[in-house]
Design a protein around this motif. Structure first.
Motif, PDB file in Angstrom:
ATOM      1  N   LEU A 126       0.826  -1.210   0.000  1.00 26.55           N
ATOM      2  CA  LEU A 126       0.000   0.000   0.000  1.00 26.55           C
ATOM      3  C   LEU A 126       0.863   1.264   0.000  1.00 26.55           C
ATOM      4  O   LEU A 126       0.463   2.297  -0.538  1.00 26.55           O
ATOM      5  CB  LEU A 126      -0.928   0.014   1.226  1.00 26.55           C
ATOM      6  N   ARG A 127       2.050   1.188   0.596  1.00 28.06           N
ATOM      7  CA  ARG A 127       2.909   2.361   0.704  1.00 28.06           C
ATOM      8  C   ARG A 127       3.738   2.614  -0.557  1.00 28.06           C
ATOM      9  O   ARG A 127       4.266   3.691  -0.730  1.00 28.06           O
ATOM     10  CB  ARG A 127       3.827   2.240   1.910  1.00 28.06           C
ATOM     11  N   GLY A 128       3.940   1.607  -1.400  1.00 22.29           N
ATOM     12  CA  GLY A 128       4.648   1.834  -2.657  1.00 22.29           C
ATOM     13  C   GLY A 128       5.846   0.929  -2.855  1.00 22.29           C
ATOM     14  O   GLY A 128       6.185   0.096  -2.014  1.00 22.29           O
ATOM     15  N   LEU A 129       6.497   1.109  -3.999  1.00 25.64           N
ATOM     16  CA  LEU A 129       7.571   0.215  -4.432  1.00 25.64           C
ATOM     17  C   LEU A 129       8.782   0.244  -3.493  1.00 25.64           C
ATOM     18  O   LEU A 129       9.337  -0.806  -3.167  1.00 25.64           O
ATOM     19  CB  LEU A 129       7.999   0.580  -5.855  1.00 25.64           C
ATOM     20  N   ALA A 130       9.186   1.413  -3.040  1.00 24.89           N
ATOM     21  CA  ALA A 130      10.368   1.495  -2.163  1.00 24.89           C
ATOM     22  C   ALA A 130      10.118   0.764  -0.848  1.00 24.89           C
ATOM     23  O   ALA A 130      11.000   0.051  -0.350  1.00 24.89           O
ATOM     24  CB  ALA A 130      10.719   2.958  -1.898  1.00 24.89           C
ATOM     25  N   HIS A 131       8.934   0.903  -0.295  1.00 26.37           N
ATOM     26  CA  HIS A 131       8.600   0.205   0.952  1.00 26.37           C
ATOM     27  C   HIS A 131       8.553  -1.305   0.732  1.00 26.37           C
ATOM     28  O   HIS A 131       9.011  -2.078   1.580  1.00 26.37           O
ATOM     29  CB  HIS A 131       7.261   0.703   1.483  1.00 26.37           C
ATOM     30  N   ALA A 132       7.989  -1.718  -0.405  1.00 26.98           N
ATOM     31  CA  ALA A 132       7.904  -3.150  -0.694  1.00 26.98           C
ATOM     32  C   ALA A 132       9.295  -3.754  -0.841  1.00 26.98           C
ATOM     33  O   ALA A 132       9.574  -4.829  -0.291  1.00 26.98           O
ATOM     34  CB  ALA A 132       7.076  -3.378  -1.951  1.00 26.98           C
ATOM     35  N   ILE A 179      -1.489   3.705   7.159  1.00 28.13           N
ATOM     36  CA  ILE A 179      -0.661   4.775   7.721  1.00 28.13           C
ATOM     37  C   ILE A 179       0.479   5.123   6.765  1.00 28.13           C
ATOM     38  O   ILE A 179       1.184   4.238   6.287  1.00 28.13           O
ATOM     39  CB  ILE A 179      -0.070   4.336   9.090  1.00 28.13           C
ATOM     40  N   ARG A 180       0.664   6.406   6.510  1.00 28.30           N
ATOM     41  CA  ARG A 180       1.808   6.861   5.717  1.00 28.30           C
ATOM     42  C   ARG A 180       3.033   6.908   6.621  1.00 28.30           C
ATOM     43  O   ARG A 180       2.955   7.371   7.754  1.00 28.30           O
ATOM     44  CB  ARG A 180       1.532   8.237   5.127  1.00 28.30           C
ATOM     45  N   MET A 181       4.174   6.431   6.085  1.00 25.76           N
ATOM     46  CA  MET A 181       5.404   6.398   6.866  1.00 25.76           C
ATOM     47  C   MET A 181       6.595   6.438   5.931  1.00 25.76           C
ATOM     48  O   MET A 181       6.489   6.016   4.777  1.00 25.76           O
ATOM     49  CB  MET A 181       5.453   5.137   7.733  1.00 25.76           C
ATOM     50  N   PRO A 182       7.735   6.922   6.429  1.00 23.18           N
ATOM     51  CA  PRO A 182       8.946   6.887   5.603  1.00 23.18           C
ATOM     52  C   PRO A 182       9.463   5.455   5.455  1.00 23.18           C
ATOM     53  O   PRO A 182       9.076   4.553   6.202  1.00 23.18           O
ATOM     54  CB  PRO A 182       9.933   7.768   6.362  1.00 23.18           C
ATOM     55  N   THR A 183      10.359   5.281   4.507  1.00 23.91           N
ATOM     56  CA  THR A 183      10.889   3.941   4.224  1.00 23.91           C
ATOM     57  C   THR A 183      11.631   3.366   5.420  1.00 23.91           C
ATOM     58  O   THR A 183      11.581   2.163   5.658  1.00 23.91           O
ATOM     59  CB  THR A 183      11.820   3.999   2.994  1.00 23.91           C
ATOM     60  N   TRP A 184      12.319   4.219   6.198  1.00 21.15           N
ATOM     61  CA  TRP A 184      13.066   3.685   7.335  1.00 21.15           C
ATOM     62  C   TRP A 184      12.125   3.102   8.387  1.00 21.15           C
ATOM     63  O   TRP A 184      12.506   2.172   9.110  1.00 21.15           O
ATOM     64  CB  TRP A 184      13.990   4.750   7.934  1.00 21.15           C
ATOM     65  N   CYS A 185      10.901   3.612   8.485  1.00 22.41           N
ATOM     66  CA  CYS A 185       9.929   3.009   9.416  1.00 22.41           C
ATOM     67  C   CYS A 185       9.538   1.609   8.966  1.00 22.41           C
ATOM     68  O   CYS A 185       9.381   0.699   9.786  1.00 22.41           O
ATOM     69  CB  CYS A 185       8.694   3.889   9.536  1.00 22.41           C
ATOM     70  N   MET A 186       9.370   1.436   7.642  1.00 20.62           N
ATOM     71  CA  MET A 186       9.073   0.100   7.118  1.00 20.62           C
ATOM     72  C   MET A 186      10.237  -0.844   7.395  1.00 20.62           C
ATOM     73  O   MET A 186      10.035  -2.015   7.755  1.00 20.62           O
ATOM     74  CB  MET A 186       8.789   0.185   5.621  1.00 20.62           C
TER      75      MET A 186
END
Length: 197
Positions: free
Chosen positions: A59-65, A111-118
């Motif tokens: 849900l958050r996008g390619l970088a998070h995945a 929830i929206r979050m930066p990549t480092w949170c993921m």
């Protein structure tokens, strides 16, 4: 004459009952790698948080995945080996509900979050579940191969789920993914109630 016989039988039954019971490891007969895969595949309380993390990452996008796909299996292996060395911890079953509640709730809330949170979430999940998985092989000699086998299945699962969620283009499919996250959180609430019982 019957009362002494009953007393002896009752005493023997009490003495023969085990003090505690433990789960057995899965033995497929195909080797330790597949034993680890089968052990993981038969643990829904471990599979569901990984699915929730994959939903959240997708849900958050390619970088998070990509972050979750790389970090989760790596943390799983590292902490799995640590668990094999240190052995199981005396932890209440109620704590096993925490990953379900947290990740399911985050996926449901989108929830929206930066990549480092993921990355941090993937490390925490890999540490918690990997340690528990590795500690199950504390007394066996084939633990490293089982941990690596299970990490392979963790990689496949998180990659498939996050990729499937990334492909959702319509609003209703994103809502369906969030509903799956809420069901995961609800499963965590059930597990928490069972653990506290």
């Amino acid at each position: 004459m019957r009362k002494p016989v009953r007393a002896v039988m009752a005493s023997a039954g009490i003495l023969a009952s085990p003090a505690d019971a433990g789960a057995h490891l899965v033995n497929t007969g195909l080797g330790p790698v597949y034993d680890g895969v089968a052990h993981f595949a038969m643990s829904p309380e471990v599979i569901l948080p990984i699915i929730a993390l994959g939903i959240l990452a997708g849900l958050r996008g390619l970088a998070h995945a990509r972050t979750s796909v790389v970090i989760l299996p790596t943390a799983w292996v590292i902490f799995g080996f640590v668990g094999m060395l240190l052995g199981p911890l005396a932890v209440s079953p109620a704590y096993e509900s925490l990953p379900l509640l947290m990740l399911g709730g985050l996926a449901a809330a989108d929830i929206r979050m930066p990549t480092w949170c993921m990355a941090l979430l993937a490390i925490l999940l890999g540490a918690f579940e990997g340690y528990n998985f590795g500690s199950a092989y504390f007394a066996t000699g084939d633990g490293p191969a089982a941990v690596v086998g299970s990490a392979g299945l963790v990689f496949v699962l998180i990659a498939l789920v996050s990729a499937a969620v990334l492909k959702t283009k319509w609003n209703w499919t994103r809502i369906a993914m969030r509903v799956l996250g809420s069901w995961t959180a609800a499963s965590g609430m059930l597990l928490l109630g069972w653990g506290l019982r």
